[in-house]
Design a protein around this motif. Structure first.
Motif, PDB file in Angstrom:
ATOM      1  N   VAL A  50       0.827  -1.195   0.156  1.00 17.84           N
ATOM      2  CA  VAL A  50      -0.092   0.052   0.101  1.00 17.84           C
ATOM      3  C   VAL A  50       0.817   1.336   0.106  1.00 17.84           C
ATOM      4  O   VAL A  50       0.474   2.317  -0.656  1.00 17.84           O
ATOM      5  N   VAL A  51       1.949   1.312   0.782  1.00 10.32           N
ATOM      6  CA  VAL A  51       2.592   2.656   1.042  1.00 10.32           C
ATOM      7  C   VAL A  51       3.836   2.696  -0.180  1.00 10.32           C
ATOM      8  O   VAL A  51       4.074   3.675  -0.569  1.00 10.32           O
ATOM      9  N   ALA A  52       4.638   1.599  -0.152  1.00 15.95           N
ATOM     10  CA  ALA A  52       5.944   1.839  -0.868  1.00 15.95           C
ATOM     11  C   ALA A  52       5.299   2.217  -2.315  1.00 15.95           C
ATOM     12  O   ALA A  52       6.209   3.173  -3.037  1.00 15.95           O
ATOM     13  N   PRO A  53       4.330   1.777  -3.175  1.00 17.15           N
ATOM     14  CA  PRO A  53       4.037   2.380  -4.267  1.00 17.15           C
ATOM     15  C   PRO A  53       3.895   3.732  -4.445  1.00 17.15           C
ATOM     16  O   PRO A  53       3.784   4.312  -5.507  1.00 17.15           O
ATOM     17  N   LEU A  54       3.637   4.492  -3.502  1.00 15.48           N
ATOM     18  CA  LEU A  54       3.143   5.876  -3.169  1.00 15.48           C
ATOM     19  C   LEU A  54       4.703   6.614  -3.367  1.00 15.48           C
ATOM     20  O   LEU A  54       4.595   7.984  -3.449  1.00 15.48           O
ATOM     21  N   ASN A  55       5.926   6.161  -2.894  1.00 13.76           N
ATOM     22  CA  ASN A  55       6.834   6.773  -2.821  1.00 13.76           C
ATOM     23  C   ASN A  55       7.496   7.861  -3.692  1.00 13.76           C
ATOM     24  O   ASN A  55       7.657   8.866  -3.734  1.00 13.76           O
ATOM     25  N   ARG A  56       7.575   7.048  -4.868  1.00 15.39           N
ATOM     26  CA  ARG A  56       8.235   7.916  -6.332  1.00 15.39           C
ATOM     27  C   ARG A  56       7.162   8.828  -6.691  1.00 15.39           C
ATOM     28  O   ARG A  56       7.511   9.785  -7.052  1.00 15.39           O
ATOM     29  N   ALA A 117       9.415   2.271   3.361  1.00 15.37           N
ATOM     30  CA  ALA A 117       8.312   2.416   2.294  1.00 15.37           C
ATOM     31  C   ALA A 117       8.302   3.879   1.511  1.00 15.37           C
ATOM     32  O   ALA A 117       8.131   3.814   0.291  1.00 15.37           O
ATOM     33  N   SER A 118       7.815   4.585   2.395  1.00 10.13           N
ATOM     34  CA  SER A 118       7.939   6.091   2.195  1.00 10.13           C
ATOM     35  C   SER A 118       7.708   7.079   3.213  1.00 10.13           C
ATOM     36  O   SER A 118       6.734   7.186   3.913  1.00 10.13           O
ATOM     37  N   LEU A 119       8.873   7.778   3.214  1.00  9.45           N
ATOM     38  CA  LEU A 119       8.954   8.673   4.414  1.00  9.45           C
ATOM     39  C   LEU A 119       8.022   9.820   4.520  1.00  9.45           C
ATOM     40  O   LEU A 119       7.664  10.157   5.623  1.00  9.45           O
ATOM     41  N   SER A 120       7.841  10.149   3.472  1.00 10.51           N
ATOM     42  CA  SER A 120       6.694  11.364   3.242  1.00 10.51           C
ATOM     43  C   SER A 120       5.400  10.827   3.731  1.00 10.51           C
ATOM     44  O   SER A 120       4.738  11.629   4.475  1.00 10.51           O
ATOM     45  N   PHE A 121       4.923   9.792   3.669  1.00 13.52           N
ATOM     46  CA  PHE A 121       3.686   9.222   3.912  1.00 13.52           C
ATOM     47  C   PHE A 121       3.722   8.968   5.480  1.00 13.52           C
ATOM     48  O   PHE A 121       2.913   9.518   6.158  1.00 13.52           O
ATOM     49  N   ARG A 122       4.577   8.442   6.159  1.00  9.50           N
ATOM     50  CA  ARG A 122       4.821   8.393   7.473  1.00  9.50           C
ATOM     51  C   ARG A 122       4.943   9.749   8.295  1.00  9.50           C
ATOM     52  O   ARG A 122       4.184   9.803   9.469  1.00  9.50           O
ATOM     53  N   ILE A 123       5.395  10.771   7.744  1.00  8.20           N
ATOM     54  CA  ILE A 123       5.464  11.856   8.459  1.00  8.20           C
ATOM     55  C   ILE A 123       4.087  12.512   8.921  1.00  8.20           C
ATOM     56  O   ILE A 123       4.060  13.042  10.056  1.00  8.20           O
ATOM     57  N   TYR A 124       3.062  12.119   8.179  1.00  8.44           N
ATOM     58  CA  TYR A 124       1.740  12.925   8.562  1.00  8.44           C
ATOM     59  C   TYR A 124       1.193  12.207   9.987  1.00  8.44           C
ATOM     60  O   TYR A 124       0.415  12.628  10.683  1.00  8.44           O
ATOM     61  N   SER A 125       1.529  10.742  10.094  1.00  6.38           N
ATOM     62  CA  SER A 125       0.964  10.138  11.113  1.00  6.38           C
ATOM     63  C   SER A 125       1.819  10.149  12.383  1.00  6.38           C
ATOM     64  O   SER A 125       1.515  10.128  13.530  1.00  6.38           O
ATOM     65  N   GLY A 126       3.408  10.521  12.249  1.00  8.35           N
ATOM     66  CA  GLY A 126       4.419  10.335  12.996  1.00  8.35           C
ATOM     67  C   GLY A 126       3.966  11.374  14.304  1.00  8.35           C
ATOM     68  O   GLY A 126       4.140  10.994  15.347  1.00  8.35           O
ATOM     69  N   LEU A 127       3.546  12.664  14.062  1.00  7.79           N
ATOM     70  CA  LEU A 127       3.659  13.522  15.289  1.00  7.79           C
ATOM     71  C   LEU A 127       2.228  13.253  15.800  1.00  7.79           C
ATOM     72  O   LEU A 127       2.136  13.694  17.122  1.00  7.79           O
ATOM     73  N   THR A 128       1.221  12.623  15.411  1.00  3.37           N
ATOM     74  CA  THR A 128       0.149  12.607  15.937  1.00  3.37           C
ATOM     75  C   THR A 128       0.346  11.606  17.297  1.00  3.37           C
ATOM     76  O   THR A 128      -0.389  11.860  18.192  1.00  3.37           O
ATOM     77  N   GLU A 129       1.009  10.806  17.145  1.00  2.00           N
ATOM     78  CA  GLU A 129       1.296   9.891  18.218  1.00  2.00           C
ATOM     79  C   GLU A 129       2.106  10.621  19.556  1.00  2.00           C
ATOM     80  O   GLU A 129       1.753  10.403  20.644  1.00  2.00           O
TER      81      GLU A 129
END
Length: 595
Positions: A50-56, A117-129
């Motif tokens: 799901v996530v890795a295909p979003l990276n590029r 898989a995609s650092l950009s995608f993870r950033i959105y959820s990271g600070l919520t925690e």
């Protein structure tokens, strides 16, 4: 370039090096190996499919600001909805607010997968925690009731708003104002920059945790308070209320993480509520910041793993020249580059740094878990001190490793690594920010030396070194005797070096800044050596017991041997460098830097 979660290595670290099931039981969280492996397998599938295909695509398309609203790259919103509905957002959230309460040692593996898989995608959820942590510990009952459940589930996102144009590391210069209102709320006015996920179209609401000053606040960092400022106010039932006066004024144009929105936020009398006590905002924010710094360390690790996978795949396929020992693939017109010693050097550097940092992350996560979840207060307190010592090392060392391993990935590809289509240059661009945000790595080094080592006279560091020496002296595997002696020698050198650093810094405060970066790097390399010795002994024990996974465990022994012989010497070089002292840095007149 395809990302595949390193499941077997994660299982090795969790179950064989750190015994995660026993750790979970100690926290009152009865998760057995089968359950933990199931979580990792499902996480690997989500990250890879799901996530890795979003990276590029995220890198090439980036974010855009339309009429005050940020639009994320195509596919991000759909992937985020899956992230929420599958329950990944609530992994570490408190049980009473709908979370799963999983240990950091477990969740860190999944978070590393997302970052690889995609650092950009993870950033959105990271600070919520991190926002959940701060609000759960310091928020009022009303704020918890109205906001925590939606934050834990991931339906709403959180941010951390510290930086201003004139106030980066030096928060004493912060100007954002908070005016008290008669109903217990405050009006927040000011601008914040570099806000990750400051606006996005993934969630219906964004909850900003904002540092600001009250009218009567004392000067400096003692006069900073923390406020919850939502994009939309919450109704009593936890629904969306009135739109607040906070807007995204601009998006930063960046070197990397282009799929993650980095925003300028303008607060124009926005309604907010105090979190914690007045003028205690920095202490409250550090609850969130320590988690954020650990997560940034994992970002470096995720990038390193992705770069290693890319480099290894290319080295197995790319044909160039013949082996120095004679043709390795005589049926082909050249040999794959993995036969060449220098390529092996780069790959083994990538492998041993990545896998070593994975163990260091688990070691730190163990302390974070016990700090928050141990039954005995004295265990919590001791674990908190250990975590405080390790966090700046994890943040700085793992992100330095991420940049080095990504750079080696580009080098492995040669000219193709410099070209966008292969994906390696994106990893190098994406990783660069990890050495800068949540406190630059130079600031982490200052924190380690000034607050953590000087702060208690080196007591916590001595306790850590004693524990690691006990591990090393306990090694009974004859074939590892040489490595064990080398690790013991380096640990004793680290102890002596810390005493030298303490003496120098007490005599001259300039020495704190002069020695700090090299001291942190030396600390990181010695920590990894100790962990690699532990991993090697685990592997040797498994082989002696007749394990069917001989290739896996033999690879661990080879990697440990490479680390000991080729990378651990870096610790000594950093020790020698820091002995150069402050004079070598400060004696040159400023006017003489250039002529």
């Amino acid at each position: 370039m395809n990302y595949r979660a390193p499941l077997r290595d994660m299982q090795f670290v969790l179950h064989e090096v750190f015994d995660a099931s026993t750790h979970c039981a100690r926290l009152g969280n009865e998760l057995d190996r089968e359950t933990l492996d199931g979580i990792l397998e499902q996480g690997a599938r989500f990250a890879g499919e799901v996530v890795a295909p979003l990276n590029r695509q995220g890198d090439e398309q980036g974010c855009r600001l339309e009429h005050g609203t940020v639009r994320t790259p195509d596919g991000f919103r759909q992937a985020y909805q899956q992230y929420v509905t599958q329950g990944w957002a609530g992994m570490t959230g408190p049980l009473e607010y709908g979370g799963q309460g999983l240990p950091q040692m477990v969740s860190a593996c999944f978070h590393e997968m997302l970052m690889g898989a995609s650092l950009s995608f993870r950033i959105y959820s990271g600070l919520t925690e991190g926002a959940v942590l701060a609000l759960h510990r310091h928020g009022s009952a009303a704020l918890k009731r109205d906001y925590l459940g939606r934050l834990v589930s991931g339906e709403w996102a959180g941010t951390m708003c510290l930086t201003e144009p004139q106030a980066g590391t030096d928060l004493a210069l912060l100007r954002t104002r908070a005016e008290p209102q008669g109903d217990g709320s405050y009006r927040i006015s000011g601008s914040k920059i570099f806000i990750s996920g400051g606006d996005q179209d993934l969630t219906d609401n964004i909850v900003h945790l904002v540092l600001a000053r009250l009218p009567d606040a004392p000067a400096g960092v003692r006069g900073i308070s923390l406020f919850l400022v939502p994009k939309f106010e919450s109704t009593e039932g936890g629904g969306l209320g009135a739109r607040n006066a906070v807007e995204c004024g601009a998006l930063e144009h960046k070197m990397g993480i282009k799929g993650a929105a980095t925003c300028v936020l303008n607060f124009d009398g926005a309604r907010g509520w105090l979190v914690g006590e007045a003028n205690q905002g920095l202490a409250c924010m550090f609850t969130m910041m320590n988690d954020a710094r650990f997560q940034v360390g994992l970002q470096g690790l995720g990038i390193a793993e992705a770069a290693f996978q890319g480099g290894l795949a290319y080295a197995r396929e790319r044909l160039q020249c013949r082996s120095l020992a004679g043709p390795a693939a005589p049926d082909r017109n050249a040999d794959p580059i993995i036969v060449h010693p220098d390529v092996r050097r780069m790959l083994l550097t990538q492998k041993t740094l990545s896998e070593g940092c994975r163990m260091l992350a688990a070691f730190a996560a163990q302390a974070l878990d016990l700090e928050h979840g141990a039954a005995q207060p004295e265990v919590q307190a001791a674990a908190g001190r250990r975590a405080a010592l390790l966090i700046p090392i994890v943040k700085a060392f793992l992100t330095d490793v991420g940049q080095e391993v990504a750079s080696l990935g580009v080098q492995l590809y040669g000219g193709h690594g410099y070209i966008r289509e292969w994906g390696m240059e994106q990893l190098m661009r994406d990783s660069r920010i990890t050495q800068l945000y949540e406190g630059t790595n130079g600031i982490q080094a200052l924190d380690l030396v000034r607050r953590k080592v000087l702060g208690d006279g080196g007591e916590q560091l001595r306790l850590l070194i004693d524990e690691l020496l006990e591990w090393a002296h306990g090694c009974r595997t004859e074939s590892l005797a040489g490595m064990a002696r080398a690790v013991i020698e380096r640990l004793e050198e680290w102890r002596n070096l810390s005493a030298e650093v303490l003496d120098a810094c007490r005599c001259d405060p300039q020495e704190i800044g002069a020695v700090s970066v090299d001291f942190l790097a030396c600390s990181g390399y010695v920590l990894l050596a100790s962990l690699w010795l532990r991993a090697a002994e685990t592997a040797a024990t498994a082989l002696a017991a007749g394990s069917e996974e001989r290739a896996f465990y033999q690879a661990k022994l080879h990697a440990a041997d490479f680390y000991w012989r080729r990378l651990l010497p870096r610790a000594g070089a950093h020790g020698e460098a820091l002995r150069g002292g402050a004079r070598s840095l400060m004696s040159l007149d400023e006017a003489h830097f250039a002529f």
